[in-house]
Each structure stands twice: as structure tokens, then as C-alpha cells.
Design an enzyme around this catalytic site. Sequence first.
Site, mmCIF file in Angstrom:
data_model
loop_
_atom_site.group_PDB
_atom_site.id
_atom_site.type_symbol
_atom_site.label_atom_id
_atom_site.label_comp_id
_atom_site.label_asym_id
_atom_site.label_seq_id
_atom_site.Cartn_x
_atom_site.Cartn_y
_atom_site.Cartn_z
ATOM 1 N N GLY A 1 -0.820 25.680 4.322
ATOM 2 C CA GLY A 1 0.630 25.841 4.372
ATOM 3 C C GLY A 1 1.003 27.127 3.667
ATOM 4 C CB CYS B 1 -0.365 26.402 -5.397
ATOM 5 S SG CYS B 1 1.100 27.367 -4.944
#
Length: 173
Positions: free
Chosen positions: A45, A94
Site C-alpha cells: 500500500g 511502514c
Amino acid sequence: TLRPILIHPDPRLKKVADPIAEVSADIRKQADDMIETMYDAPGIGLAAPQVGILNRLIVMDAQRDPEAKPNPMVLINPEVIWESEEKNVYEEGCLSIPDQFAEVERPKMVRVRWLDVDGKTVEEEFDELWATCVQHEIDHLNGTLFIDYLKPLKRQMITRKMQKLKREMARGK
Ligand SMILES: O=C(O)C[C@@H](Cc1ccccc1)C(=O)SCC(=O)c1ccccc1
Ligand SMILES: [Zn+2]
């Protein structure tokens, strides 16, 4: 075009991103660049603030199967309209906090509404990794990072590691 991914701590990662008024050619170009950048990282993502663009656009391709054909999703102005009571714990990472992973608890299922690249309103339910990923990406649009859910000491440790990494990267140049 590959875009540089901002590394935490960075004030732009803590801002609330602005809604997109119309799905223009520029927005579609931004989505293409973000998709290219996501696959290059690699990630499952990517949210616009991570490449320094403070608007509400995310891209996702959370199918883990490496053989699977790439199938990127583009979500414009995404919002969670329903979430399950049931929770799921997932070890999150992340791209703006490289090589740091921690368990985060989130609703197991979410229903999300967004605009697609044709400007059509879409609603879809996500579960498992997709649910975790879409919530992680929407958090980015609101200036929230997965480390914000951790205990203060753990968050501080990760932030200090990133500050050290950025100092080394600056010197390395
Ligand atoms: O920083 C981001 O938004 C991307 C992040 C998304 C995410 C990962 C895991 C749980 C929730 C959200 C990543 O893609 S980190 C990289 C990663 O998890 C991964 C990379 C390659 C293959 C599989 C996973
Ligand atoms: Zn992230």
C-alpha cells in the site's frame, strides 16, 4: 515516475490530507506514480502524504501471492463507513518507517466508500490483510502512523532509530 518516500519523523507525515475535488488527469498521473513507487519499494500500500502530496489518495495491492498478477487499487477520498466489533492483530510495517515492525490491533473487517479513477463512488468490504492495509493507509491521510498505537517507550525507540538512519543517510550523500 518513481517518487521519493518520506521517512519518519517528517512533519508532512503528521498532517491531515486535503480531499480531492475532481479526478483530473493530474490525479490519475499521481496514482500511476504511486503505484510504480509502491511496487518498487516493495509495499502492499502507499498513501499520498508518504510521497509528500497532501491529498486523499491511496493505492493498494495486498495480495501476498508473489505469482499473482499485479492488481493495484486506487482509492480517492476513502472513508470507513462501518467497522466490525471483532478485532484482528497484525504485525504491521511502514514504508516511511523502514525495517520496523510491530503488532497493531484493528477491526477485523471494514466497509469503505471511495471515488475510483473514473469518479464513480464505490463501496467495498475488506477483511484480513486488506482490512489492516486500508486502515493503515487511511490513517496516513489523517497524519496517523502505526507507531502511534504503540506504547510511548516503544514509539520513542523507533523514532530515535529513524532519526539516526536519516542522519546517516544525510552524511552518506
Ligand atoms: O507504509 C505503507 O503504507 C505501506 C505498508 C502497508 C502495510 C503493511 C503491513 C501492514 C499494514 C500496512 C507496507 O507495504 S510495508 C511493506 C510490507 O508490508 C510488505 C512488502 C512486501 C511484501 C509484503 C508486505
Ligand atoms: Zn505506512
